[in-house]
Design an enzyme around this catalytic site. Structure first.
Site, PDB file in Angstrom:
ATOM      1  N   LYS A   1       0.811  -1.231   0.000  1.00 45.89           N
ATOM      2  CA  LYS A   1       0.000   0.000   0.000  1.00 45.89           C
ATOM      3  C   LYS A   1       0.836   1.269   0.000  1.00 45.89           C
ATOM      4  CE  LYS A   1      -4.254  -1.536   2.336  1.00 45.89           C
ATOM      5  NZ  LYS A   1      -5.077  -1.346   3.531  1.00 45.89           N
TER       6      LYS A   1
ATOM      7  N   LYS B   1      -7.466 -10.331  -3.222  1.00 44.76           N
ATOM      8  CA  LYS B   1      -8.388 -10.826  -2.194  1.00 44.76           C
ATOM      9  C   LYS B   1      -9.679  -9.992  -2.176  1.00 44.76           C
ATOM     10  CE  LYS B   1      -7.204  -8.382   2.062  1.00 44.76           C
ATOM     11  NZ  LYS B   1      -8.275  -8.299   3.026  1.00 44.76           N
TER      12      LYS B   1
ATOM     13  N   LYS C   1     -12.989  -5.058   1.732  1.00 47.26           N
ATOM     14  CA  LYS C   1     -14.007  -4.038   2.028  1.00 47.26           C
ATOM     15  C   LYS C   1     -13.772  -2.797   1.206  1.00 47.26           C
ATOM     16  CE  LYS C   1     -14.138  -4.643   6.869  1.00 47.26           C
ATOM     17  NZ  LYS C   1     -12.760  -4.219   7.109  1.00 47.26           N
TER      18      LYS C   1
HETATM   19  P1  ATP Z   1      -9.756  -3.477   3.958  1.00 46.03           P
HETATM   20  O1  ATP Z   1     -10.110  -3.666   2.525  1.00 46.03           O
HETATM   21  O2  ATP Z   1     -10.177  -2.146   4.511  1.00 46.03           O
HETATM   22  O3  ATP Z   1      -8.329  -3.842   4.276  1.00 46.03           O
HETATM   23  P2  ATP Z   1     -10.645  -6.065   4.677  1.00 46.03           P
HETATM   24  O4  ATP Z   1     -11.821  -6.494   3.905  1.00 46.03           O
HETATM   25  O5  ATP Z   1      -9.311  -6.583   4.285  1.00 46.03           O
HETATM   26  O6  ATP Z   1     -10.647  -4.499   4.762  1.00 46.03           O
HETATM   27  P3  ATP Z   1     -10.116  -6.214   7.532  1.00 46.03           P
HETATM   28  O7  ATP Z   1     -10.889  -5.387   8.482  1.00 46.03           O
HETATM   29  O8  ATP Z   1      -8.742  -5.752   7.188  1.00 46.03           O
HETATM   30  O9  ATP Z   1     -10.936  -6.456   6.192  1.00 46.03           O
HETATM   31  O10 ATP Z   1     -10.015  -7.692   8.101  1.00 46.03           O
HETATM   32  C1  ATP Z   1     -10.849  -8.280   9.083  1.00 46.03           C
HETATM   33  C2  ATP Z   1     -10.561  -9.770   9.150  1.00 46.03           C
HETATM   34  O11 ATP Z   1     -11.023 -10.384   7.949  1.00 46.03           O
HETATM   35  C3  ATP Z   1      -9.050 -10.098   9.242  1.00 46.03           C
HETATM   36  O12 ATP Z   1      -8.875 -11.211  10.103  1.00 46.03           O
HETATM   37  C4  ATP Z   1      -8.679 -10.461   7.823  1.00 46.03           C
HETATM   38  O13 ATP Z   1      -7.592 -11.363   7.759  1.00 46.03           O
HETATM   39  C5  ATP Z   1      -9.968 -11.130   7.353  1.00 46.03           C
HETATM   40  N1  ATP Z   1     -10.124 -11.006   5.899  1.00 46.03           N
HETATM   41  C6  ATP Z   1     -10.253  -9.848   5.202  1.00 46.03           C
HETATM   42  N2  ATP Z   1     -10.399 -10.109   3.894  1.00 46.03           N
HETATM   43  C7  ATP Z   1     -10.357 -11.457   3.773  1.00 46.03           C
HETATM   44  C8  ATP Z   1     -10.457 -12.347   2.663  1.00 46.03           C
HETATM   45  N3  ATP Z   1     -10.626 -11.881   1.447  1.00 46.03           N
HETATM   46  N4  ATP Z   1     -10.367 -13.675   2.896  1.00 46.03           N
HETATM   47  C9  ATP Z   1     -10.205 -14.164   4.147  1.00 46.03           C
HETATM   48  N5  ATP Z   1     -10.097 -13.372   5.231  1.00 46.03           N
HETATM   49  C10 ATP Z   1     -10.177 -12.038   5.058  1.00 46.03           C
END
Ligand code: ATP
Ligand code: LTN
Length: 324
Positions: A107, A188, A191
């Site tokens: 990032k 991946k 959000k």
């Molecule tokens: P952002 O896009 O803002 O980084 P995010 O969708 O990655 O958000 P986080 O709040 O960073 O979500 O993560 C919350 C939890 O969900 C963490 O334990 C992270 O490892 C898990 N997680 C996030 N995205 C995935 C995914 N695509 N597959 C499996 N686990 C995920």
């Protein structure tokens, strides 16, 4: 079950990757804490009104999953010990080890316009975990490196200043630890991805879920089998449906091997709809009741503060700060 701590950022709506990779493995054990890490989501630019809305909505998801009792759900910014311990760990962490964090590398590295917070973020995450003396941290695959850093910091602290911290372990499931974007199975599911079709939200209706799965990007060929390198799109759908349906990936793949992508995707949609519907109903019910959310967050804050305060005092005594 060991005491656990985990966190989720209020950066948008909760999706199936969050659920399969993390939330599904969060258990409402007494002594466990589940935190909406609002301070973490300030590492990238944010909108204040959206921050507050997302924090409440993320908390509502955790409460709807039954994590409010007897474990606790709270907002990170409401327990000031997190930010304070984070500073102490900032003085223990090394530039080299933080520069190696892949999340920072992807990032921000090399850019002059990213915040210092983006670089220091894993130290705040370590503070979150170490304040509660937990053994387990249930997370998705992308957080493994941050938890390894947390372990290194805990061991370094304990060897310099005495045995204050519990050294935690990551808990990462074998299947579904990295759910991929439905639009681009090289990335991946996330959000902060602006494309709504890249992810399935826990609040999506049945028809929306079906449409997103039927139009998910898949791979060339017609056969359904599990091979994340050659067939990332199909393998992703296999992992999603297998975890939600409680079936082994190989068994599911064997049943659809020669049936074609259309029939397979239809079956995946049925499984996802069946799993998401009861969650959605509970989440929407709670979202309609903001007082209930705020009251649960206040209970969570008060328990978390009662545990984090004495831990921070032990840290301060160990490093030679005067505890009032
Ligand atoms: P952002 O896009 O803002 O980084 P995010 O969708 O990655 O958000 P986080 O709040 O960073 O979500 O993560 C919350 C939890 O969900 C963490 O334990 C992270 O490892 C898990 N997680 C996030 N995205 C995935 C995914 N695509 N597959 C499996 N686990 C995920
Ligand atoms: N960095 C994590 C969120 C997070 C977390 C934590 C997870 C912050 N503090 C403590 C587990 C334990 C992420 O971006 N998913």
């Amino acid at each position: 079950m060991a005491k656990a701590f985990s966190g989720i950022q209020p950066t948008g709506e909760i999706h199936l990757g969050n659920y399969i990779g993390a939330l599904r493995n969060w258990k409402p054990e007494s002594g466990s804490y589940y935190c909406v890490v609002d301070l973490h989501s300030m590492t990238m630019p944010w909108d204040p009104a959206e921050m507050l809305r997302n924090s409440r909505s993320t908390a509502a998801h955790l409460l709807a999953l039954g994590l409010g009792e007897p474990s606790r759900v709270f907002l990170q910014s409401q327990v000031p010990e997190h930010a304070e311990l984070s500073w102490i760990l900032t003085c223990l962490g090394r530039m080299g080890e933080l520069s190696r964090m892949t999340q920072y590398k992807s990032k921000g590295r090399g850019r002059q316009d990213v915040s210092v917070g983006l670089f220091a973020y894993p130290l705040l995450m370590a503070a979150d975990i170490l304040l509660y003396g937990v053994h387990e941290v249930p997370v998705g695959e992308d957080q493994k490196q941050h938890i390894e850093l947390t372990r290194d910091l805990a061991l370094r602290f304990n060897s310099r200043y005495g045995p204050v911290f519990t050294v935690p372990e990551p808990r990462i499931s074998e299947v579904g630890a990295r759910v991929l974007s439905l639009r681009n199975p090289q990335e991946k599911m996330s959000k902060s991805d602006p494309d709504p079709n890249s992810k399935i939200l826990l609040t999506d209706g049945d028809d929306v879920i079906r449409k997103k799965i039927m139009t998910a990007v898949t791979d060339s060929g017609r056969e359904v089998y599990y091979d994340p390198d050659e067939k990332p799109g199909i393998s992703n759908l296999l992992e999603i449906a297998a975890t939600l349906g409680g079936e082994a990936v190989e068994d599911l793949a064997a049943r659809y091997r020669d049936k074609g992508y259309g029939a397979f995707k239809g079956a995946v949609a049925d499984i996802v709809i069946g799993a998401v519907r009861p969650l959605r109903e509970r989440v929407l019910e709670l979202l309609a009741s903001p007082t209930e959310i705020d009251e649960a967050l206040e209970r969570g804050r008060s328990h978390a503060h009662a545990e984090a305060g004495p831990m921070l005092d032990s840290v301060k005594r160990a490093i030679g700060l005067l505890v009032p």
